[in-house]
Motif scaffolding. Structure first.
Motif: not given
Length: 219
Positions: A4, A7-8, A10-11, A46, A49, A58-59, A62, A65
């Motif tokens: 997580r 992934s965060h 990568r945002f 979004l 997803f 997911g990466v 993100r 996004l």
């Protein structure tokens, strides 16, 4: 470091990578339309997803996004500076920025409704996918409304008469920033770099946003 957190982060990589290009595009392209396009693209991203099946997907979502969100805050700040005087901008910015909290409240209610509804009636796909699809589609609708309603400047505001457009420009003349000026001026860059307030904003961003990203990503 858990998945997580990766992934965060990568945002924010996407956000940081596209921040400078998107700020230049906000200046070069029609402000309202470019901002609306990014809102629509964010909603569409979004929605994707719901199709993610592994960590790599997911990466990637993100990251994009972050790319599409990079235009939102500076774009809204430019819109605010176009329509309001410097004395008015602080309160107006606080109003639209406070909707970050409202969005979390609203999103929580939507997620609760979907979870409760699928528990009672069942669903063809997983509830978490429905949440992404619903919130993504709602964002696309908001972006479409934004595209139609929000003008690029006072000069093409459909809801104002010709006389009111002139008055809207006149009331912000005291800002001494012009309306819709798309030319890069080196002396203005030098002035900004020598302004202590600029470095105060830099300091604030460093001490507030770096810990914020780490704490949110490590939950």
């Amino acid at each position: 470091m858990n998945s997580r957190t990766n992934s965060h982060q990568r945002f924010y990589f996407g956000y940081l990578a596209w921040e400078y290009p998107t700020n230049r595009l906000l200046q070069r392209l029609p402000l309202g339309k470019y901002s609306a396009a990014n809102i629509i693209l964010w909603g569409a991203t979004l929605c994707t997803f719901a199709a993610v099946s592994d960590f790599g997907g997911g990466v990637a979502v993100r990251f994009f996004l972050g790319v599409t969100e990079a235009a939102v805050t500076p774009g809204f700040a430019l819109l605010t500076s176009q329509w309001y005087t410097k004395k008015e901008q602080g309160s107006r910015t606080s109003i639209w920025f406070s909707f970050n909290g409202f969005a979390q409240i609203f999103g929580g209610l939507v997620a609760y409704g979907i979870a409760k509804g699928t528990r009672i009636h069942g669903s063809a796909i997983e509830p978490w996918k429905i949440i992404f699809l619903v919130t993504g589609c709602l964002t696309i609708c908001v972006g479409a409304i934004f595209f139609w309603v929000i003008p690029d400047s006072q000069l093409n505001a459909r809801f104002l008469s010709k006389e009111d457009r002139i008055l809207a420009i006149e009331r912000v003349r005291c800002n001494q920033q012009g309306i819709g000026n798309k030319h890069f001026k080196m002396y203005q860059l030098k002035e900004a770099l020598l302004d202590p307030l600029t470095w105060a904003f830099v300091f604030y961003a460093l001490v507030a946003d770096i810990p914020n990203g780490e704490f949110n990503g490590s939950c």
